[in-house]
Design a protein around this motif. Structure first.
Motif, PDB file in Angstrom:
ATOM      1  N   LEU A  90      20.113 -54.459 -18.460  1.00 41.55           N
ATOM      2  CA  LEU A  90      19.074 -54.331 -19.481  1.00 41.55           C
ATOM      3  C   LEU A  90      18.362 -52.990 -19.427  1.00 41.55           C
ATOM      4  O   LEU A  90      17.869 -52.516 -20.451  1.00 41.55           O
ATOM      5  N   ILE A  91      18.284 -52.375 -18.255  1.00 40.51           N
ATOM      6  CA  ILE A  91      17.545 -51.113 -18.172  1.00 40.51           C
ATOM      7  C   ILE A  91      18.151 -50.040 -19.066  1.00 40.51           C
ATOM      8  O   ILE A  91      17.442 -49.142 -19.525  1.00 40.51           O
ATOM      9  N   GLN A  92      19.469 -50.128 -19.336  1.00 38.35           N
ATOM     10  CA  GLN A  92      20.061 -49.133 -20.232  1.00 38.35           C
ATOM     11  C   GLN A  92      19.613 -49.370 -21.665  1.00 38.35           C
ATOM     12  O   GLN A  92      19.287 -48.424 -22.385  1.00 38.35           O
ATOM     13  N   ILE A  93      19.569 -50.620 -22.083  1.00 39.47           N
ATOM     14  CA  ILE A  93      19.069 -50.921 -23.421  1.00 39.47           C
ATOM     15  C   ILE A  93      17.593 -50.551 -23.527  1.00 39.47           C
ATOM     16  O   ILE A  93      17.137 -50.018 -24.533  1.00 39.47           O
ATOM     17  N   GLU A  94      16.835 -50.800 -22.458  1.00 39.42           N
ATOM     18  CA  GLU A  94      15.412 -50.463 -22.457  1.00 39.42           C
ATOM     19  C   GLU A  94      15.200 -48.958 -22.513  1.00 39.42           C
ATOM     20  O   GLU A  94      14.109 -48.486 -22.869  1.00 39.42           O
ATOM     21  N   GLY A  95      16.233 -48.187 -22.183  1.00 44.81           N
ATOM     22  CA  GLY A  95      16.116 -46.733 -22.269  1.00 44.81           C
ATOM     23  C   GLY A  95      15.780 -46.271 -23.681  1.00 44.81           C
ATOM     24  O   GLY A  95      15.163 -45.220 -23.859  1.00 44.81           O
ATOM     25  N   ILE A  96      16.155 -47.064 -24.679  1.00 40.24           N
ATOM     26  CA  ILE A  96      15.850 -46.719 -26.069  1.00 40.24           C
ATOM     27  C   ILE A  96      14.340 -46.731 -26.309  1.00 40.24           C
ATOM     28  O   ILE A  96      13.843 -46.095 -27.242  1.00 40.24           O
ATOM     29  N   THR A  97      13.594 -47.432 -25.455  1.00 41.10           N
ATOM     30  CA  THR A  97      12.137 -47.487 -25.583  1.00 41.10           C
ATOM     31  C   THR A  97      11.449 -46.380 -24.788  1.00 41.10           C
ATOM     32  O   THR A  97      10.238 -46.230 -24.862  1.00 41.10           O
ATOM     33  N   PHE A  98      12.220 -45.646 -23.967  1.00 46.62           N
ATOM     34  CA  PHE A  98      11.678 -44.636 -23.053  1.00 46.62           C
ATOM     35  C   PHE A  98      10.674 -45.261 -22.083  1.00 46.62           C
ATOM     36  O   PHE A  98       9.701 -44.640 -21.690  1.00 46.62           O
ATOM     37  N   GLN A  99      10.956 -46.502 -21.696  1.00 47.77           N
ATOM     38  CA  GLN A  99      10.109 -47.212 -20.741  1.00 47.77           C
ATOM     39  C   GLN A  99      10.961 -47.836 -19.637  1.00 47.77           C
ATOM     40  O   GLN A  99      10.659 -48.912 -19.135  1.00 47.77           O
ATOM     41  N   SER A 100      12.027 -47.142 -19.262  1.00 49.01           N
ATOM     42  CA  SER A 100      12.950 -47.642 -18.255  1.00 49.01           C
ATOM     43  C   SER A 100      13.233 -46.557 -17.230  1.00 49.01           C
ATOM     44  O   SER A 100      14.193 -45.801 -17.349  1.00 49.01           O
ATOM     45  N   GLU A 101      12.377 -46.469 -16.218  1.00 49.99           N
ATOM     46  CA  GLU A 101      12.592 -45.426 -15.217  1.00 49.99           C
ATOM     47  C   GLU A 101      13.910 -45.623 -14.479  1.00 49.99           C
ATOM     48  O   GLU A 101      14.536 -44.667 -14.021  1.00 49.99           O
ATOM     49  N   GLY A 102      14.367 -46.885 -14.370  1.00 50.42           N
ATOM     50  CA  GLY A 102      15.604 -47.171 -13.662  1.00 50.42           C
ATOM     51  C   GLY A 102      16.821 -46.527 -14.303  1.00 50.42           C
ATOM     52  O   GLY A 102      17.782 -46.189 -13.622  1.00 50.42           O
ATOM     53  N   TRP A 103      16.781 -46.355 -15.630  1.00 45.69           N
ATOM     54  CA  TRP A 103      17.904 -45.708 -16.315  1.00 45.69           C
ATOM     55  C   TRP A 103      17.633 -44.236 -16.576  1.00 45.69           C
ATOM     56  O   TRP A 103      18.507 -43.384 -16.382  1.00 45.69           O
ATOM     57  N   LEU A 104      16.438 -43.905 -16.982  1.00 47.15           N
ATOM     58  CA  LEU A 104      16.122 -42.528 -17.355  1.00 47.15           C
ATOM     59  C   LEU A 104      16.124 -41.580 -16.162  1.00 47.15           C
ATOM     60  O   LEU A 104      16.180 -40.360 -16.337  1.00 47.15           O
ATOM     61  N   VAL A 105      16.085 -42.130 -14.946  1.00 42.38           N
ATOM     62  CA  VAL A 105      16.119 -41.276 -13.756  1.00 42.38           C
ATOM     63  C   VAL A 105      17.419 -40.482 -13.696  1.00 42.38           C
ATOM     64  O   VAL A 105      17.485 -39.430 -13.058  1.00 42.38           O
ATOM     65  N   PHE A 106      18.466 -40.951 -14.396  1.00 39.66           N
ATOM     66  CA  PHE A 106      19.716 -40.199 -14.414  1.00 39.66           C
ATOM     67  C   PHE A 106      19.546 -38.840 -15.081  1.00 39.66           C
ATOM     68  O   PHE A 106      20.340 -37.925 -14.853  1.00 39.66           O
ATOM     69  N   CYS A 107      18.537 -38.702 -15.919  1.00 42.45           N
ATOM     70  CA  CYS A 107      18.292 -37.423 -16.592  1.00 42.45           C
ATOM     71  C   CYS A 107      17.596 -36.423 -15.674  1.00 42.45           C
ATOM     72  O   CYS A 107      17.732 -35.215 -15.859  1.00 42.45           O
ATOM     73  N   GLY A 108      16.832 -36.905 -14.713  1.00 37.54           N
ATOM     74  CA  GLY A 108      16.104 -36.016 -13.818  1.00 37.54           C
ATOM     75  C   GLY A 108      14.973 -36.755 -13.139  1.00 37.54           C
ATOM     76  O   GLY A 108      14.490 -37.767 -13.641  1.00 37.54           O
TER      77      GLY A 108
END
Length: 225
Positions: free
Chosen positions: A167-185
């Motif tokens: 789910l954290i990848q889908i939540e990335g669309i909200t920009f409220q998922s540190e678990g997925w967005l950490v891949f960016c930096g």
């Protein structure tokens, strides 16, 4: 930084131009989005390739959100979809939860979100073309490009267009998922900011996306992680 801008105005304008759409569906994503970009610019220390790939990923999330909202606008009946029962996998990182999800996903009764659905959820996937959707190949290239830039990634986690995701990848669309967005930096201030916020908006939007995924491709039950 000027060559590959990571500022809200540039990214939003580009996403709108790429899709011809303008409705992001509410504003509860905007503040986290701006905090995330601030962290990327001030803390992540991205090199040129990092900025190029991060900008590309962020645009993909913004465009996905625009397309999800367009689907709902055209087909408001999607909101009436009742999600199939959910089976949840929980556990700490690096404890084998992904392996368990992958194994259980072979049961045809267990519908689980795939990477391609998380990256390109709209238009709604259809049962008849679920295994042959052209987005699978595109997502596979997008997911595996990180392996070519950072070969160590493959030793940490396997990614592929048709593999199950969480789910954290889908939540990335909200920009409220540190678990997925950490891949960016690495953005410590952003992580701290999210820790002070409710998780409800991210989960609510994930539910909105899952209704879309189930609309034309019914599931017996959802296998979520």
């Amino acid at each position: 930084k000027g060559i590959v801008p990571l500022d809200p105005e540039s990214l939003i304008a580009t996403a709108k131009a790429n899709t011809g759409l303008a409705d992001f569906g509410g504003d509860n994503w905007r503040e986290p989005f701006e905090y995330f970009l601030k962290g990327l610019n001030e803390e992540a220390d991205l090199n040129l390739m990092g900025r190029i790939m991060t900008r590309s990923d962020i645009l993909m999330y913004l465009e996905a959100r625009l397309r999800v909202e367009e689907e709902y606008k055209r087909h408001p009946e999607i909101d009436d979809v009742k999600l199939a029962p959910q089976m949840l996998i929980v556990g700490s990182g690096r404890s084998g939860t992904s392996a368990l999800q992958n194994l259980l996903s072979f049961d045809p009764g267990n519908g689980t979100p795939k990477h391609w659905e998380a990256l390109f959820p709209a238009p709604a996937p259809e049962a008849a073309t679920y295994r042959s959707d052209p987005r699978i190949a595109i997502a596979d290239k997008r997911m595996t490009q990180w392996n070519r830039v950072t070969p160590e990634m493959e030793s940490i986690h396997e990614f592929a267009g048709e593999m199950p995701t969480e789910l954290i990848q889908i939540e990335g669309i909200t920009f409220q998922s540190e678990g997925w967005l950490v891949f960016c930096g690495f953005t410590p201030s952003f992580v701290g900011y999210l820790a002070s916020r409710s998780k409800v908006p991210a989960l609510a939007y994930a539910k909105r996306v899952m209704k879309l995924l189930q609309w034309k491709n019914p599931r017996q039950r959802w296998l979520l992680k």
